[in-house]
Scaffold this motif. Structure first.
Motif, PDB file in Angstrom:
ATOM      1  N   PHE A 396      44.334  41.484   1.156  1.00  0.00           N
ATOM      2  CA  PHE A 396      44.128  42.911   1.261  1.00  0.00           C
ATOM      3  C   PHE A 396      44.981  43.598   0.192  1.00  0.00           C
ATOM      4  O   PHE A 396      45.730  42.950  -0.536  1.00  0.00           O
ATOM      5  N   ALA A 397      44.862  44.896   0.098  1.00  0.00           N
ATOM      6  CA  ALA A 397      45.554  45.615  -0.970  1.00  0.00           C
ATOM      7  C   ALA A 397      47.063  45.410  -0.929  1.00  0.00           C
ATOM      8  O   ALA A 397      47.731  45.457  -1.962  1.00  0.00           O
ATOM      9  N   ASP A 398      47.600  45.149   0.277  1.00  0.00           N
ATOM     10  CA  ASP A 398      49.044  44.941   0.401  1.00  0.00           C
ATOM     11  C   ASP A 398      49.448  43.485   0.186  1.00  0.00           C
ATOM     12  O   ASP A 398      50.609  43.123   0.368  1.00  0.00           O
ATOM     13  N   ASP A 436      36.624  46.409   6.702  1.00  0.00           N
ATOM     14  CA  ASP A 436      37.865  45.861   6.144  1.00  0.00           C
ATOM     15  C   ASP A 436      37.603  44.756   5.115  1.00  0.00           C
ATOM     16  O   ASP A 436      38.528  44.340   4.410  1.00  0.00           O
ATOM     17  N   GLU A 438      36.001  43.160   1.682  1.00  0.00           N
ATOM     18  CA  GLU A 438      35.652  43.647   0.358  1.00  0.00           C
ATOM     19  C   GLU A 438      35.203  42.501  -0.534  1.00  0.00           C
ATOM     20  O   GLU A 438      35.678  41.371  -0.384  1.00  0.00           O
ATOM     21  N   ALA A 452      48.651  36.030  -3.170  1.00  0.00           N
ATOM     22  CA  ALA A 452      47.974  37.226  -3.649  1.00  0.00           C
ATOM     23  C   ALA A 452      48.469  37.466  -5.070  1.00  0.00           C
ATOM     24  O   ALA A 452      49.603  37.889  -5.294  1.00  0.00           O
ATOM     25  N   ARG A 454      48.835  39.013  -8.712  1.00  0.00           N
ATOM     26  CA  ARG A 454      48.725  40.253  -9.473  1.00  0.00           C
ATOM     27  C   ARG A 454      48.673  39.975 -10.973  1.00  0.00           C
ATOM     28  O   ARG A 454      48.043  40.706 -11.737  1.00  0.00           O
ATOM     29  N   GLU A 484      37.353  43.492 -11.523  1.00  0.00           N
ATOM     30  CA  GLU A 484      38.509  44.376 -11.441  1.00  0.00           C
ATOM     31  C   GLU A 484      39.048  44.688 -12.840  1.00  0.00           C
ATOM     32  O   GLU A 484      39.098  43.821 -13.712  1.00  0.00           O
ATOM     33  N   PHE A 509      44.789  47.397 -10.116  1.00  0.00           N
ATOM     34  CA  PHE A 509      44.827  48.131  -8.858  1.00  0.00           C
ATOM     35  C   PHE A 509      45.267  47.322  -7.647  1.00  0.00           C
ATOM     36  O   PHE A 509      45.827  47.875  -6.707  1.00  0.00           O
ATOM     37  N   ARG A 510      44.984  46.023  -7.610  1.00  0.00           N
ATOM     38  CA  ARG A 510      45.283  45.248  -6.410  1.00  0.00           C
ATOM     39  C   ARG A 510      45.295  43.762  -6.754  1.00  0.00           C
ATOM     40  O   ARG A 510      44.788  43.345  -7.793  1.00  0.00           O
ATOM     41  N   TYR A 512      44.493  39.550  -6.155  1.00  0.00           N
ATOM     42  CA  TYR A 512      43.392  38.687  -5.716  1.00  0.00           C
ATOM     43  C   TYR A 512      43.902  37.253  -5.601  1.00  0.00           C
ATOM     44  O   TYR A 512      44.951  36.901  -6.162  1.00  0.00           O
ATOM     45  N   GLU A 540      52.254  38.779  -4.963  1.00  0.00           N
ATOM     46  CA  GLU A 540      52.765  39.818  -4.060  1.00  0.00           C
ATOM     47  C   GLU A 540      52.855  39.276  -2.640  1.00  0.00           C
ATOM     48  O   GLU A 540      52.188  38.319  -2.293  1.00  0.00           O
TER      49      GLU A 540
END
Length: 540
Positions: A396-398, A436, A438, A452, A454, A484, A509-510, A512, A540
């Protein structure tokens, strides 16, 4: 009475008429209906209904014993379908279809109370077949990609107006305009007697029949030929775990700039590719030969070896096709010239895209099915998955991942117990809302420890750029189903067209979930390049 409520009442009246093959239930729960003693009784009841209906039974859920409309909450309906699926498995049957209605007369997708009619059929759901290849189409708009695939999956001759393209999963506005705007899908197969095709592709049950009866499946991911949707085409060619590419070039038009662009993407991703010269019925043989020579020169310019199938034979094409050797076939969807050649190729070509190891699948599409919940669709990248498996989804984005459970698996509208690498599936997931999920997320085993990511290091090659790539250049990265914006920071500060070099790449932006060895395409305007992830440098 609303249309939804009227349809529900017709279903209930049908159930009352059919009698012995229909069962009314207000709801089914795990604690009550799967308990010792009750389970055996309900399984026996289900078998009786199946026998009474000559192999088919109907369960109406959300109603009273006498057929009165009660309605139950969406979570209760979802649990009822889970329990009914388990009962069906025990009884040697499976849920074939579910229709739902909102009891307030509104749309079932946002109704407070639901009533559903589940159709069950005798026989266990199909186990996934390893003999399944996935083919991605590419080519200029109006060169006949969808028409050719439509004729292949049905065996029907086109009417000369692109009629067979309607046999694919296309949206109404696409049919009106005659242009595809998103990925669409088709399937056919083979058994001992030859091709197994669809009679009416608009029926979900017809697609399911192909999956159920064919010994070998061929799934098509039909991409978009119109230049403004090149991003969608790249997603189809990069993110679908394809076995082969099928590039179409119309004999009346010949290779275009889009043809060269799509060919470059196919070759840059090292996907074994077939070129089909389409619309051979519209031009003279001399013109067809001229276009063939143009295609052959395009391939030679890209350091590839063209292999005209009419000259060298199908066996040579099957034996020689690779990242370096590209078979060429002349076709016409109207006269069906060359379709038998493509049939033979697709029946015999080996699978190339499957990967061993643990299960992984990048999410390409998401949708919500009433009574089932969130569904993530994509092509399985590696390993196998079974209904009931516990997975992780994210990031997720976080940067976090969440646990989910596979409620059920569907392949071309047919329920399967399990699926394997290279197969296009929809996974119904328990424990997450569709909103939720994507595109670009990945599904992995619960025991995995994913990162995750970045930032990563990559080896990149600039295929086309008007000047040079400077530090901080921001194209769109296409990796698996990830699309992205990222910043590229070349070692040494810049890269020129044709250069290969090392660069640091950072998602803007986020994060993966990616790993070393994965290939990607980057693009911004008409500039493009390819790369390979070499090292993960920021998580992250």
């Amino acid at each position: 009475m609303s249309a939804d409520r009227a349809a529900l009442r017709r279903a209930l009246n049908r159930g009352e008429r059919e009698g012995g093959s229909v069962e009314f239930k207000e709801r089914l729960t795990r604690t009550t209906h799967l308990a010792d003693g009750r389970l055996e009784s309900l399984v026996a009841q289900l078998r009786h209904r199946i026998l009474s209906g000559d192999g088919e039974a109907t369960y109406v859920v959300g109603v009273t014993d006498n057929g009165g409309i009660a309605g139950i909450s969406p979570p209760a309906f979802s649990e009822s379908m889970d329990v009914l699926s388990l009962l069906a498995d025990e009884a040697g049957a499976h849920i074939d279809d579910v229709e739902t209605w909102g009891v307030d007369g509104g749309d079932a997708t946002d109704a407070d109370g639901l009533v559903g009619v589940a159709t069950l059929r005798e026989g266990s759901v199909l186990e996934a077949d390893d003999d399944h290849i996935v083919v991605g189409t590419a080519g200029h708009v109006d060169h006949g990609k969808s028409t050719l695939v439509g004729s292949l999956v049905t065996g029907s001759a086109d009417d000369g107006q692109g009629g067979t393209r309607s046999f694919l999963d296309v949206r109404p506005h696409e049919m009106e305009r005659g242009l595809s705007a998103d990925l669409s899908y088709g399937v056919y197969g083979f058994d001992d007697d030859g091709p197994v095709r669809m009679d009416n592709p608009h029926r979900k049950s017809d697609r399911a029949r192909i999956v159920e009866t064919a010994d070998r499946l061929v799934s098509f991911v039909d991409t978009v030929g119109h230049e403004p949707w090149l991003r969608t085409t790249i997603r189809g060619l990069v993110g679908q775990k394809l076995d082969y590419g099928l590039l179409v070039v119309a004999a009346d038009d010949g290779p275009t700039r889009t043809t060269r662009e799509h060919l470059g993407i196919l070759l840059a991703t090292e996907l074994p590719t077939i070129v089909a010269i389409t619309k051979a019925d519209m031009v003279s043989e001399t013109r067809t030969d001229e276009v063939k020579r143009e295609v052959e020169q395009l391939l030679r310019d890209a350091d590839r070896t063209p292999l005209p199938v009419e000259r060298h034979g199908i066996t040579a094409a099957i034996d020689e096709i690779s990242e370096r050797v590209v078979p060429i076939v002349s076709t016409s969807a109207v006269t069906q010239t060359g379709l038998d050649v493509l049939d033979e190729l697709f029946e015999q070509l080996p699978k190339t895209g499957a990967e061993a190891g643990e299960f992984s699948m990048y999410v390409d599409r998401t949708y919500n099915v009433t009574g089932v919940g969130a569904v993530a669709s994509g092509t399985i990248r590696s390993g196998r998955v079974e209904a009931g498996d516990e997975l992780l989804v994210g990031p997720f984005a976080d940067g976090t991942f969440r646990p989910v459970e596979v409620r059920s698996i569907e392949m071309h509208y047919h329920r399967v117990d399990e699926a394997a690498a290279g197969q296009i599936v929809g996974l119904a997931l328990k424990g997450i809302a569709e909103t939720d999920l994507e595109r670009g997320m990945v599904l992995l085993p619960r025991t995995a420890e994913p990162n995750a990511v970045r930032e990563f290091e990559a080896e990149v090659m600039v295929l086309n750029h008007p000047t040079r790539i400077d530090d901080g250049y921001e194209p769109v990265i296409h990796l698996e189903t990830v699309s992205e914006t990222a910043s590229i920071h070349p070692e040494g500060g810049q890269l020129l067209p044709g250069d290969t070099g090392v660069a640091r790449v950072r998602f803007k932006f986020r994060p993966y979930a990616i790993e070393a060895g994965q290939r990607f395409v980057f693009r911004e305007g008409r500039s493009k390049g390819v790369g390979t992830v070499t090292e993960i440098t920021g998580v992250e």
